[in-house]
Design a protein around this motif. Structure first.
Motif, mmCIF file in Angstrom:
data_model
loop_
_atom_site.group_PDB
_atom_site.id
_atom_site.type_symbol
_atom_site.label_atom_id
_atom_site.label_comp_id
_atom_site.label_asym_id
_atom_site.label_seq_id
_atom_site.Cartn_x
_atom_site.Cartn_y
_atom_site.Cartn_z
ATOM 1 N N SER A 1 4.514 11.124 -13.632
ATOM 2 C CA SER A 1 5.143 10.606 -12.735
ATOM 3 C C SER A 1 4.376 9.855 -11.650
ATOM 4 O O SER A 1 4.760 9.304 -10.772
ATOM 5 N N ASP A 2 2.857 10.128 -11.842
ATOM 6 C CA ASP A 2 1.860 9.635 -10.940
ATOM 7 C C ASP A 2 1.743 8.026 -11.036
ATOM 8 O O ASP A 2 1.662 7.427 -12.281
ATOM 9 N N PRO A 3 2.220 7.140 -9.809
ATOM 10 C CA PRO A 3 1.896 5.945 -10.303
ATOM 11 C C PRO A 3 0.506 5.228 -10.576
ATOM 12 O O PRO A 3 0.671 4.135 -11.165
ATOM 13 N N CYS A 4 -0.500 6.125 -10.814
ATOM 14 C CA CYS A 4 -1.802 5.556 -10.972
ATOM 15 C C CYS A 4 -2.020 6.256 -12.278
ATOM 16 O O CYS A 4 -3.380 6.145 -12.828
ATOM 17 N N ALA A 5 -1.240 6.875 -13.120
ATOM 18 C CA ALA A 5 -1.545 7.217 -14.519
ATOM 19 C C ALA A 5 -1.391 6.264 -15.499
ATOM 20 O O ALA A 5 -0.616 5.215 -15.490
ATOM 21 N N VAL A 6 -2.571 6.033 -16.123
ATOM 22 C CA VAL A 6 -2.931 5.137 -17.392
ATOM 23 C C VAL A 6 -3.320 5.714 -18.742
ATOM 24 O O VAL A 6 -4.541 6.471 -18.415
ATOM 25 N N PRO A 7 -2.678 5.874 -19.672
ATOM 26 C CA PRO A 7 -1.243 5.344 -19.793
ATOM 27 C C PRO A 7 -0.069 6.470 -19.163
ATOM 28 O O PRO A 7 -0.772 7.636 -18.845
ATOM 29 N N ALA A 8 0.950 5.939 -18.919
ATOM 30 C CA ALA A 8 1.979 6.846 -18.267
ATOM 31 C C ALA A 8 2.130 8.000 -19.201
ATOM 32 O O ALA A 8 2.492 9.074 -18.810
ATOM 33 N N CYS B 1 -11.317 -1.261 -11.373
ATOM 34 C CA CYS B 1 -10.869 -0.048 -11.827
ATOM 35 C C CYS B 1 -11.600 1.027 -11.391
ATOM 36 O O CYS B 1 -11.537 2.310 -11.496
ATOM 37 N N ALA B 2 -13.018 0.565 -11.149
ATOM 38 C CA ALA B 2 -13.864 1.854 -10.578
ATOM 39 C C ALA B 2 -13.814 2.096 -9.252
ATOM 40 O O ALA B 2 -14.508 2.776 -8.414
ATOM 41 N N LEU C 1 -5.627 0.047 4.047
ATOM 42 C CA LEU C 1 -5.049 0.042 2.702
ATOM 43 C C LEU C 1 -5.668 1.334 2.076
ATOM 44 O O LEU C 1 -6.689 1.767 2.089
ATOM 45 N N VAL C 2 -4.617 1.952 1.391
ATOM 46 C CA VAL C 2 -4.676 3.187 0.559
ATOM 47 C C VAL C 2 -4.938 3.080 -0.678
ATOM 48 O O VAL C 2 -4.113 2.224 -1.290
ATOM 49 N N ILE C 3 -5.939 2.937 -1.314
ATOM 50 C CA ILE C 3 -6.389 3.017 -2.710
ATOM 51 C C ILE C 3 -6.393 4.254 -3.339
ATOM 52 O O ILE C 3 -7.502 5.017 -3.107
ATOM 53 N N ASN C 4 -5.824 4.572 -4.592
ATOM 54 C CA ASN C 4 -6.003 5.761 -5.210
ATOM 55 C C ASN C 4 -6.579 5.353 -6.538
ATOM 56 O O ASN C 4 -6.427 4.385 -7.158
ATOM 57 N N ALA C 5 -7.441 6.385 -6.874
ATOM 58 C CA ALA C 5 -8.159 6.020 -8.341
ATOM 59 C C ALA C 5 -7.307 6.321 -9.295
ATOM 60 O O ALA C 5 -6.360 6.971 -9.457
ATOM 61 N N GLN C 6 -7.653 5.460 -10.515
ATOM 62 C CA GLN C 6 -6.647 5.599 -11.553
ATOM 63 C C GLN C 6 -7.000 6.822 -12.422
ATOM 64 O O GLN C 6 -7.960 7.511 -12.348
ATOM 65 N N ILE C 7 -6.000 7.524 -13.051
ATOM 66 C CA ILE C 7 -6.101 8.909 -13.606
ATOM 67 C C ILE C 7 -5.371 8.537 -15.013
ATOM 68 O O ILE C 7 -4.840 8.126 -15.304
ATOM 69 N N THR C 8 -5.883 9.626 -16.023
ATOM 70 C CA THR C 8 -5.381 9.631 -17.171
ATOM 71 C C THR C 8 -4.781 11.116 -17.215
ATOM 72 O O THR C 8 -5.276 12.021 -17.226
ATOM 73 N N PRO C 9 -3.378 11.196 -17.855
ATOM 74 C CA PRO C 9 -2.786 12.554 -18.189
ATOM 75 C C PRO C 9 -3.333 12.979 -19.145
ATOM 76 O O PRO C 9 -3.803 12.302 -20.222
ATOM 77 N N THR C 10 -3.303 14.163 -19.348
ATOM 78 C CA THR C 10 -3.683 14.978 -20.598
ATOM 79 C C THR C 10 -2.482 16.147 -20.717
ATOM 80 O O THR C 10 -2.088 16.655 -19.868
ATOM 81 N N ALA C 11 -2.466 16.390 -21.986
ATOM 82 C CA ALA C 11 -1.536 17.613 -22.427
ATOM 83 C C ALA C 11 -2.009 18.392 -23.686
ATOM 84 O O ALA C 11 -2.118 17.803 -24.678
ATOM 85 N N ASN C 12 -2.171 19.741 -23.542
ATOM 86 C CA ASN C 12 -2.515 20.508 -24.546
ATOM 87 C C ASN C 12 -1.711 21.774 -24.617
ATOM 88 O O ASN C 12 -1.226 22.080 -23.916
ATOM 89 N N SER D 1 0.836 -1.235 -0.126
ATOM 90 C CA SER D 1 0.143 0.007 0.076
ATOM 91 C C SER D 1 0.725 1.370 0.051
ATOM 92 O O SER D 1 1.882 1.381 0.782
ATOM 93 N N PRO D 2 0.420 2.283 -0.743
ATOM 94 C CA PRO D 2 -0.700 2.358 -1.257
ATOM 95 C C PRO D 2 -0.941 1.743 -2.732
ATOM 96 O O PRO D 2 0.089 1.632 -3.323
ATOM 97 N N PHE D 3 -2.102 1.582 -3.264
ATOM 98 C CA PHE D 3 -2.363 0.928 -4.419
ATOM 99 C C PHE D 3 -3.110 1.915 -5.236
ATOM 100 O O PHE D 3 -3.664 2.888 -4.746
ATOM 101 N N CYS D 4 -3.242 1.367 -6.582
ATOM 102 C CA CYS D 4 -4.117 2.272 -7.463
ATOM 103 C C CYS D 4 -5.284 1.352 -7.990
ATOM 104 O O CYS D 4 -5.245 0.022 -8.006
ATOM 105 N N ALA D 5 -6.170 1.658 -8.360
ATOM 106 C CA ALA D 5 -7.667 1.004 -8.853
ATOM 107 C C ALA D 5 -6.911 0.286 -10.093
ATOM 108 O O ALA D 5 -5.989 1.169 -10.584
ATOM 109 N N CYS D 6 -7.490 -0.601 -10.458
ATOM 110 C CA CYS D 6 -7.214 -1.729 -11.393
ATOM 111 C C CYS D 6 -5.615 -2.488 -11.159
ATOM 112 O O CYS D 6 -5.229 -3.454 -11.726
#
Length: 571
Positions: A200-207, A97-98, A125-136, A37-42
């Protein structure tokens, strides 16, 4: 002695067995542990279990249950299973994942045979939600530049984590450093720019994600103006400048200070495209016309000017010019020498309302194959309006009512009329064998009348071309349109071409003092030889079907002399 068991005895024994069994299960336990722990969703996690004091029978299924974020198993979620009778082991699980982010999750293990529910793992246990990086990308000043300049691109990133990494790319090639911004002043029109961002966020999908792609527009991709409108821009001129319409960067004109009194300071450039081809004093002019108005020394400022026009605008003019028997503007990307520009000094909106004098300009003309437009360059003194028309027509402000030429046997007669003239006007009648190279034939001073005639007693055999150069007392000059007359019994040597324009073949006839057959050479307007053949007597047929549509020059050489005639090959 044989014992007889009654129903009462059976019930007692059953109750005793159930008591013993319950005592055995009640004393057993299923423990579990989980680390990382901590974990990420999925995430996939390993849950270790151990069973003590509980018989595990064949067909047993272990299930790992996940609590809610508060540690409650009121509605547990099964995240992993294992079919086994082993009392220790590891169960591979997947966090849904949810799963919502939380810090109080627990897990426990249950068995199905014997049925038992184990204790929780005992640690939150710590569980963090899965996140998606974006860039514009943010572009400064913007992705459309009228001229090459420094451009800065900044990656606006979400969910990049505490140590985001950046890789900038231009046209797929890495550039720049690991920074959130990239600056360049060497971009080209059409370059594509994007940034590869790694979170660099461990829960970023895709990285790693790619930003949006910016396609740079630099310089001119079109000419300014729209039909029925005038577009205007005021710019400061201190050096060579391509003037663009700021709303879309379309090219208006190009100005370079030069000469005795170089253009300097604010200059207003206006491009107007009329709805149709207009006329002034019986002459058409191109729909696209220009007004260049310096704030300083407008009457005396000097510069090199470049104007631009589309072939479609020349084509529209040619329709009107043909109906007026005037020469045509060039086609087929080859200059035909006919482009003229009337410059009206002062400020106005049409040829009739400029207060200053008019100057007839013969520009240097070329075809820009990259952009698909005509380029007309010339020096000027003083600024004003500029109107495009054709050669051999007089400037738009000069009004000559009529000029005609006709053959009268061995001579040609040229007549011209003017509705008005001033003292000091001079008419110079000019003569040509090919409609291009003219020589002075006669000089006639204005006598206050309105009609003039001249007899050419020594015309060439074949077609003779005539025009008049008008010169007033102030020194202003202008040419009339070109007229022609044919004679078959003149002196000297000449040739004719028929038909002209032609589609598949032409007939070349020679007249005069020729003693032997000549050589016929056809070249394009750059002088490149395309066809050559010997003339057959006084009349020769030349096959031109292999030539592309456009303007060509035919040259006839013999012991009697050399003659050239321009002709047009049609589709």
């Amino acid at each position: 002695m044989k014992k007889i068991y009654t129903l009462k005895n059976f019930l007692f024994l059953s109750a005793l067995l159930l008591f013993v069994t319950s005592r055995s299960l009640a004393g057993g336990i299923i423990n579990c542990t989980v680390t990382g722990s901590p974990f990420c969703a999925c995430d996939v996690i390993n849950v270790d279990y151990s069973v003590s004091g509980i018989p595990i029978n064949p067909g047993n299924v272990f299930n790992v249950q996940l609590s809610d974020a508060t540690g409650s198993f009121a509605a547990p979620i099964t995240i992993g299973t294992l079919v086994s009778t082993a009392t220790t082991g590891t169960i591979v699980c997947t966090i849904p994942c949810a799963t919502l982010a939380g810090t109080g999750y627990r897990v426990r293990v249950t068995s199905s045979n014997n049925a038992s529910t184990g204790a929780s793992n005992g640690v939150d246990l710590v569980i963090n939600a899965q996140i998606t990086p974006t860039a514009n990308l943010i572009v400064s000043p913007n992705d459309t530049l009228c001229d090459l300049a420094s451009v800065t691109f900044t990656a606006n990133v979400t969910n990049g984590g505490p140590s985001t990494t950046y890789q900038w790319e231009i046209n797929g090639n890495p550039v720049g450093g690991n920074t959130p911004a990239y600056t360049s002043n060497t971009l080209n029109n059409g370059d594509t720019i994007y940034c590869l961002v790694t979170s660099s966020d461990p829960c970023a999908v895709p990285a790693q994600v790619s930003s949006d792609t910016v396609i740079m527009v630099i310089g001119s991709t079109a000419l300014a103006g729209s039909i029925g409108n005038t577009e205007t821009n005021t710019v400061s001129i201190t050096a060579a400048t391509d003037v663009h319409y700021p709303a879309d960067c379309d090219l208006m004109a190009s100005l370079t200070p030069s000469g005795a009194s170089p253009l300097n300071g604010n200059t207003t450039v206006a491009v107007t495209i009329d709805n149709t081809v207009s006329n002034y004093n019986g002459q058409p002019y191109v729909q696209r016309h220009f007004d260049l108005e310096p704030a300083n020394n407008a009457a005396t400022a000097t510069a090199d000017v470049v104007l631009y026009a589309y072939q479609s605008e020349f084509d529209a003019y040619n329709v009107a010019a043909a109906s007026a028997s005037l020469p045509l503007l060039p086609t087929g990307a080859v200059d035909n020498g006919n482009v003229r520009i009337s410059q009206f000094h002062g400020i106005g909106t049409a040829p009739a309302n400029y207060p200053g004098p008019e100057v007839l300009i013969t520009p240097t003309v070329s075809w820009d194959a990259v952009h698909g437009w005509w380029v007309m360059s010339f020096p000027v003194t003083g600024f004003s309006g500029f109107y495009i028309h054709t050669a051999y027509g007089h400037p738009l402000s000069v009004k000559l009512d009529d000029i005609i030429a006709r053959n009268e046997g061995a001579v040609n007669r040229v007549d011209w009329k003017r509705s008005s003239e001033t003292s000091g006007d001079i008419y110079t009648l000019q003569h040509s064998a090919d409609g291009s190279a003219f020589l002075d034939l006669a000089l006639v001073k204005a006598d206050g009348g309105t009609a003039y005639s001249y007899l050419d007693e020594h015309p060439y055999n074949g077609i003779n071309y005539y025009r008049i150069l008008l010169r007033d007392a102030a020194g202003n000059m202008a040419y009339t349109k070109v007229v022609s007359a044919a004679v078959q019994h003149g002196t000297g040597f000449d040739i004719t071409i028929a038909p002209n324009p032609a589609h598949s073949s032409i007939t070349v006839r020679s007249y005069g003092l020729e003693k032997a057959s000549g050589t016929i050479t056809i070249s394009d307007m750059t002088g490149r030889t395309l066809l050559q053949q010997q003339a057959t007597g006084n009349s020769s047929t030349v096959d031109i079907s292999a030539l592309s549509p456009g303007m060509y020059m035919l040259r006839y050489s013999s012991d009697a002399g050399k003659r050239s005639i321009r002709f047009e090959k049609t589709k």
